[in-house]
Design a protein around this motif. Structure first.
Motif, short mmCIF file in Angstrom:
data_model
loop_
_atom_site.label_atom_id
_atom_site.label_comp_id
_atom_site.label_asym_id
_atom_site.label_seq_id
_atom_site.Cartn_x
_atom_site.Cartn_y
_atom_site.Cartn_z
N ALA A 150 -2.22 13.93 -27.55
CA ALA A 150 -0.90 13.28 -27.51
C ALA A 150 0.14 14.24 -26.96
CB ALA A 150 -0.51 12.82 -28.90
N LEU A 151 0.09 15.49 -27.40
CA LEU A 151 1.05 16.48 -26.89
C LEU A 151 0.90 16.64 -25.38
CD1 LEU A 151 0.52 19.17 -29.64
CD2 LEU A 151 2.35 17.50 -29.50
N VAL A 152 -0.36 16.67 -24.92
CA VAL A 152 -0.60 16.88 -23.49
C VAL A 152 -0.13 15.67 -22.69
CG1 VAL A 152 -2.32 17.52 -21.83
CG2 VAL A 152 -2.53 18.29 -24.15
N ILE A 153 -0.32 14.47 -23.27
CA ILE A 153 0.12 13.27 -22.55
C ILE A 153 1.64 13.27 -22.42
CG2 ILE A 153 0.34 10.77 -22.84
CD1 ILE A 153 -2.50 10.69 -23.65
N TYR A 154 2.32 13.77 -23.46
CA TYR A 154 3.77 13.90 -23.36
C TYR A 154 4.13 14.77 -22.15
CZ TYR A 154 8.45 15.57 -24.31
OH TYR A 154 9.76 15.91 -24.18
N ARG A 155 3.41 15.89 -21.99
CA ARG A 155 3.69 16.78 -20.87
C ARG A 155 3.36 16.10 -19.54
NH1 ARG A 155 7.33 19.39 -20.02
NH2 ARG A 155 7.20 20.34 -22.07
N ALA A 156 2.28 15.31 -19.51
CA ALA A 156 1.89 14.62 -18.28
C ALA A 156 2.95 13.63 -17.85
CB ALA A 156 0.54 13.92 -18.47
N ILE A 157 3.60 12.97 -18.82
CA ILE A 157 4.60 11.96 -18.46
C ILE A 157 5.93 12.63 -18.14
CG2 ILE A 157 5.92 10.04 -19.39
CD1 ILE A 157 3.37 9.27 -20.91
N LYS A 158 6.28 13.63 -18.96
CA LYS A 158 7.59 14.25 -18.82
C LYS A 158 7.68 15.13 -17.57
CE LYS A 158 11.61 14.80 -20.74
NZ LYS A 158 12.54 13.69 -20.90
N GLY A 159 6.61 15.75 -17.20
CA GLY A 159 6.63 16.65 -16.06
C GLY A 159 7.17 18.00 -16.43
N PRO A 160 8.23 18.53 -15.82
CA PRO A 160 8.95 17.94 -14.69
C PRO A 160 8.27 18.22 -13.35
CG PRO A 160 10.02 19.95 -15.39
CD PRO A 160 8.89 19.73 -16.33
N ARG A 161 7.51 19.32 -13.24
CA ARG A 161 6.90 19.61 -11.95
C ARG A 161 5.56 18.92 -11.86
NH1 ARG A 161 6.18 25.55 -10.98
NH2 ARG A 161 5.30 25.33 -13.04
N ILE A 162 5.09 18.76 -10.61
CA ILE A 162 3.82 18.07 -10.40
C ILE A 162 2.66 18.90 -10.95
CG2 ILE A 162 3.43 19.01 -8.10
CD1 ILE A 162 2.93 15.41 -8.70
N TYR A 163 2.84 20.22 -10.98
CA TYR A 163 1.75 21.08 -11.46
C TYR A 163 1.56 20.94 -12.96
CZ TYR A 163 2.20 22.95 -6.83
OH TYR A 163 2.25 23.05 -5.48
N ASP A 164 2.69 20.68 -13.68
CA ASP A 164 2.56 20.42 -15.12
C ASP A 164 1.67 19.21 -15.35
OD1 ASP A 164 4.32 22.47 -15.79
OD2 ASP A 164 6.03 21.20 -15.31
N ARG A 165 1.87 18.18 -14.50
CA ARG A 165 1.09 16.95 -14.68
C ARG A 165 -0.38 17.20 -14.39
NH1 ARG A 165 5.86 14.20 -12.26
NH2 ARG A 165 6.95 13.40 -14.07
N VAL A 166 -0.65 17.95 -13.30
CA VAL A 166 -2.05 18.22 -12.96
C VAL A 166 -2.73 19.00 -14.06
CG1 VAL A 166 -3.53 19.42 -11.35
CG2 VAL A 166 -1.61 18.13 -10.51
N LEU A 167 -2.01 20.01 -14.58
CA LEU A 167 -2.58 20.81 -15.66
C LEU A 167 -2.82 19.95 -16.89
CD1 LEU A 167 -3.42 23.65 -16.22
CD2 LEU A 167 -1.18 24.10 -17.14
N ALA A 168 -1.85 19.05 -17.17
CA ALA A 168 -1.98 18.17 -18.34
C ALA A 168 -3.21 17.29 -18.21
CB ALA A 168 -0.72 17.31 -18.49
N VAL A 169 -3.42 16.72 -17.00
CA VAL A 169 -4.58 15.85 -16.82
C VAL A 169 -5.87 16.65 -16.94
CG1 VAL A 169 -5.77 14.41 -15.15
CG2 VAL A 169 -3.36 14.13 -15.52
N ASN A 170 -5.83 17.89 -16.46
CA ASN A 170 -7.01 18.75 -16.61
C ASN A 170 -7.33 18.96 -18.08
OD1 ASN A 170 -8.80 19.85 -14.86
ND2 ASN A 170 -7.27 21.09 -13.83
N VAL A 171 -6.28 19.22 -18.88
CA VAL A 171 -6.50 19.45 -20.31
C VAL A 171 -7.00 18.17 -20.97
CG1 VAL A 171 -5.39 20.14 -22.44
CG2 VAL A 171 -4.82 21.28 -20.35
N ILE A 172 -6.45 17.02 -20.54
CA ILE A 172 -6.95 15.75 -21.09
C ILE A 172 -8.44 15.60 -20.80
CG2 ILE A 172 -6.78 13.24 -20.90
CD1 ILE A 172 -3.83 13.56 -20.45
N GLY A 173 -8.85 16.00 -19.59
CA GLY A 173 -10.27 15.95 -19.26
C GLY A 173 -11.10 16.82 -20.17
N THR A 174 -10.60 18.01 -20.45
CA THR A 174 -11.32 18.91 -21.38
C THR A 174 -11.40 18.30 -22.77
OG1 THR A 174 -10.26 20.64 -20.11
CG2 THR A 174 -11.49 21.30 -22.01
N LYS A 175 -10.26 17.71 -23.21
CA LYS A 175 -10.25 17.05 -24.52
C LYS A 175 -11.27 15.91 -24.53
CE LYS A 175 -6.48 18.91 -26.50
NZ LYS A 175 -6.98 20.18 -25.98
N THR A 176 -11.38 15.20 -23.40
CA THR A 176 -12.35 14.11 -23.33
C THR A 176 -13.77 14.62 -23.54
OG1 THR A 176 -10.89 13.09 -21.73
CG2 THR A 176 -13.07 12.18 -21.91
#
Lengths: 184, 84
Positions: free
Chosen positions: B14-40
């Motif tokens: 949930a924390l990572v999804i907050y970062r994926a939505i909030k951003g602000p930079r595109i790299y934050d989102r990419v990193l967030a999705v990467n972490v979501i993948g690891t969590k998966t």
């Protein structure tokens, strides 16, 4: 279980965020996150093969294809302003109308699922119509050890052929669209 | 035990999804999705033990293998402006 509700909540949140994002590259990335969460939901439903397809196609190939499409167009939605979210009101008259239409359609669909058998019900019609016959007879009739392979390749051979044709056509189209232009 | 671990992993996501939505930079989102993948991956392994089907572990491994494809495509797009 509580985890399912949390996961479905994540799904809705990431889908809405992906819709409202103006940066299309961020949208693509959020859709990738959506697919990963959806894959977990499929696994929770014991549909491992569907989960696998969701993760490889939804989070893998679709993201690559969408980024390839983005590299041929523009990254920013609309007139190219750099905004995180759309600044317009949440509901104008058009979106309110479509929201009501979606709500009504969803209510009808939920009403349609009320007659379905319970999840995992052993007395469901799908477990009593043709499934026992396949389980008993597929080895003698087809000689294939794996039951799923026997179903897909023997009993539903033409269906599988059609699916393969569709996938082949789609792959050929993508290759034709995204190939490198040779210098004339 | 495994249920508690899965819940904690989901809350961490949930924390990572907050970062994926909030951003602000595109790299934050990419990193967030990467972490979501690891969590998966971790969550799939845990679900395998919750359902007492440990062969889910193989699926989690294959997830870990295909996780980075989108990231590589994204980075190549940022570096060269295309995927060619």
């Amino acid at each position: 279980m509580i985890i399912d509700f949390i996961l479905l909540f994540f799904l809705v949140v990431s889908a809405i965020a992906a819709i409202r994002m103006k940066d299309l590259l961020s949208t693509v990335i959020l859709l990738s996150a959506y697919s990963l969460i959806m894959a977990v939901v499929w696994t929770r439903l014991n549909a491992v093969d569907v989960a696998f397809t969701e993760a490889s196609v939804g989070a893998g190939i679709t993201t690559v294809l969408l980024i390839a499409a983005l590299s041929r167009t523009r990254r920013w939605e609309g007139n190219g302003q750099r905004e995180g979210f759309k600044s317009s009101k949440l509901f104008d008259s058009h979106s309110l109308l479509s929201f009501i239409a979606v709500l009504v359609t969803g209510a009808v669909l939920v009403y349609g699922t009320l007659d379905m058998p319970d999840y995992g019900d052993p007395d469901a019609p799908s477990h009593h119509h043709v499934a026992p016959r396949y389980i008993k007879g597929s080895l003698e009739e087809s000689g294939v050890i794996n039951m799923v392979t026997a179903l897909l390749a023997n009993y539903r051979g033409y269906d599988t052929l059609g699916e393969t044709t569709v996938i082949f056509t789609a792959g050929t189209s993508v290759i034709l669209l995204l190939r490198k232009k040779r210098a004339q | 035990m495994f249920n508690i671990a899965a819940t904690v992993i989901v809350l961490a996501a949930a924390l990572v999804i907050y970062r994926a939505i909030k951003g602000p930079r595109i790299y934050d989102r990419v990193l967030a999705v990467n972490v979501i993948g690891t969590k998966t991956v971790v969550l799939l392994a845990l679900i395998g033990y919750i359902y007492e089907r440990p062969h889910f572990l193989d699926i989690a491994l294959v997830y870990a293998i295909i996780n980075f494809i989108a990231t590589i495509a994204f980075l190549k797009y940022r570096q060269t402006g295309g995927l060619d």
